[in-house]
Design an enzyme around this catalytic site. Structure first.
Site, PDB file in Angstrom:
ATOM      1  N   ARG A 152     -26.999  16.309  22.241  1.00 19.43           N
ATOM      2  CA  ARG A 152     -26.891  15.151  22.108  1.00 19.43           C
ATOM      3  C   ARG A 152     -28.339  14.396  22.500  1.00 19.43           C
ATOM      4  O   ARG A 152     -28.723  14.571  23.588  1.00 19.43           O
ATOM      5  CB  ARG A 152     -25.839  14.399  22.771  1.00 19.43           C
ATOM      6  N   ARG A 156     -24.793  12.668  32.133  1.00 22.38           N
ATOM      7  CA  ARG A 156     -25.323  12.306  30.807  1.00 22.38           C
ATOM      8  C   ARG A 156     -26.156  13.244  30.165  1.00 22.38           C
ATOM      9  O   ARG A 156     -27.335  12.915  30.644  1.00 22.38           O
ATOM     10  CB  ARG A 156     -25.237  11.084  30.618  1.00 22.38           C
ATOM     11  N   GLU A 170     -15.271   8.973  32.862  1.00 16.42           N
ATOM     12  CA  GLU A 170     -14.595   9.697  31.723  1.00 16.42           C
ATOM     13  C   GLU A 170     -14.991  11.410  31.762  1.00 16.42           C
ATOM     14  O   GLU A 170     -16.198  12.041  32.069  1.00 16.42           O
ATOM     15  CB  GLU A 170     -15.160   9.221  30.615  1.00 16.42           C
ATOM     16  N   SER A 172     -12.142  13.158  26.419  1.00 21.93           N
ATOM     17  CA  SER A 172     -11.587  11.944  25.407  1.00 21.93           C
ATOM     18  C   SER A 172     -10.856  12.671  24.201  1.00 21.93           C
ATOM     19  O   SER A 172     -11.164  13.565  23.776  1.00 21.93           O
ATOM     20  CB  SER A 172     -12.939  11.182  24.779  1.00 21.93           C
ATOM     21  N   ARG A 175     -19.224  17.920  33.767  1.00 21.99           N
ATOM     22  CA  ARG A 175     -18.675  16.721  34.545  1.00 21.99           C
ATOM     23  C   ARG A 175     -17.487  17.360  35.341  1.00 21.99           C
ATOM     24  O   ARG A 175     -17.173  16.831  36.456  1.00 21.99           O
ATOM     25  CB  ARG A 175     -17.900  15.888  33.524  1.00 21.99           C
TER      26      ARG A 175
END
Length: 431
Positions: free
Chosen positions: A264, A279, A351, A354, A393
């Protein structure tokens, strides 16, 4: 993708539903273009009927030896107009399609209102955060002496990449393997190995294009001039696996999982979460994807969230589950939850997963349908996806929650079989 008939028949309701999510401004344009499309179709059909009738008259006149030159010329004018209308129809339909792929899914009526993540609603939390006898450090400080190398990664690529040395690399691999074994052995998912590069049509069918174009890494084949995209998540490949297919209802639900790197660009997030590995441009993730009937989609979403929660429970990491509000729901989701793990180094929940139900929106977009048992017309499948979990994460959460005063990190018992029984991660010998 939304059903065009729904937009045509209930435009005001669709606009109201999208008011808090975006895309309502496109509804009027689609309704106007759809009216134009139906006008063109109607005119073309009327002309074709007249042409057919005229053709019969010409044929009859020729059989009787009559002069039909005027009628033939008239028929040619019909043909020219029909050809023009067919070209016009293609243009109108292309414009409708271009707008339809930009309209997000409608939120389920049960989704709480709100503008962003601050309005998400906590559903439950599990376990209480550990009480430390010292000031806990953020994961980048804990991980640096253990083999988390951000400096060299930035040197060979750029920021938002990581190199893992020795025990840290083993921990990453152990977390991923543990997740895959849990989901395949206990939760009923089938593991797949999928391409990391996919074409533009696949990205379009899975809702990544055109909405998230700026977030994607892509490459162009020099010999063919074709663009291939690096997957931002294996959800793309797992969902597109059955694009254009009709599945027997008896084979549903289908539950798939895959471990892949995810790529990403994180455009628009520069300056946000720049420290550590929260991130990244490249990160590993174990993805969960389900295909089912719309009637069973809600239950499958709840079970998917439970599957992801089990990972954190086995690792004994405190977390909470929040239901995403309308404004934080995501482009394709009708309903969704975030699982947020406790990070003592940040003193907050962040987070880590999801999970979303796309309902028939995803099946319609990718043309994935099922044939009901006992016959009947084919219907669109509901598609669901979720992180089960983001590997980096999870490693980050282990570092922060299991850190010790001497700089070591205790390995959660559930991971020790994947690390040859190692109980503590200590300073790397070479970094």
């Amino acid at each position: 993708m939304l059903d065009l008939r729904l937009i045509r028949e209930q435009p005001a309701a669709v606009e109201r539903a999208l008011a808090g999510k975006g895309g309502a401004e496109l509804v009027k344009q689609i309704v106007e273009l759809d009216a134009e499309r139906r006008r063109v179709i109607r005119e073309a059909e009327e002309l074709k009927a007249l042409r057919n009738k005229l053709s019969e008259q010409v044929a009859k006149g020729k059989r009787e030896g009559a002069d039909v030159s005027g009628q033939v010329e008239h028929s040619r004018s019909f043909a020219d107009r029909i050809k023009a209308l067919d070209a016009e129809l293609k243009q109108v339909e292309a414009r409708i399609e271009a707008l339809l792929v930009q309209i997000p899914n409608l939120p389920h009526p049960s989704v709480p209102p709100g503008r962003g993540e601050d309005d998400n609603v906590e559903v439950r939390h599990w376990s209480e955060p550990r009480t430390f006898g010292f000031q806990p450090k953020p994961h980048e400080e804990v991980g640096a002496p253990l083999g988390l190398d951000l400096e060299r990664a930035a040197k060979m690529a750029k920021a938002r990449f990581a190199v893992l040395w020795g025990g840290m690399a083993r921990l990453e691999r152990a977390v991923a393997q543990f997740m895959l074994d849990l989901h395949t052995r206990e939760h009923g998912y089938t593991e797949l190995w999928v391409p990391h590069l996919v074409n533009g049509d696949t990205m379009l069918k899975t809702g990544q294009l055109p909405k998230f174009e700026e977030q994607l890494f892509k490459t162009v084949e020099a010999d063919e001039g074709r663009t291939l995209y690096l997957i931002p998540t294996s959800e793309v490949a797992l969902t597109a696996l059955h694009a254009g297919e009709v599945l027997p209802e008896a084979t549903l639900p289908r539950r798939y999982t895959a471990l892949t790197p995810c790529y990403r660009r994180e455009a628009g997030t520069y300056g946000k979460d720049m420290k550590g590995i929260y991130r990244q441009h490249q990160f590993d993730k174990v993805e969960l994807v389900k295909l089912t009937t719309p009637a069973k989609a809600s239950d499958e979403l709840e079970s998917m969230v439970g599957n992801a929660e089990t990972v954190l429970q086995r690792l004994e990491l405190p977390y909470r589950v929040v239901e995403r509000c309308v404004g934080d729901l995501g482009f394709s989701a009708a309903k969704g939850y975030d699982i947020e793990v406790w990070l003592p180094g940040q003193n907050r929940y962040r987070e880590i997963s999801s999970c979303s139900n796309y309902d028939a929106f995803g099946g319609r977009r990718a043309e994935i349908r099922y044939r009901p048992e006992g016959g009947g017309r084919v219907e669109y499948c509901a598609t669901l996806n979720g992180s089960g979990l983001a590997v980096g994460r999870t490693v980050m959460a282990v570092l922060e929650n299991y850190q010790e005063a001497d700089g070591a990190v205790t390995i959660p018992p559930a991971l020790r079989p994947y690390m040859d029984g190692l109980e503590r991660l200590t300073r790397a010998s070479v970094v």
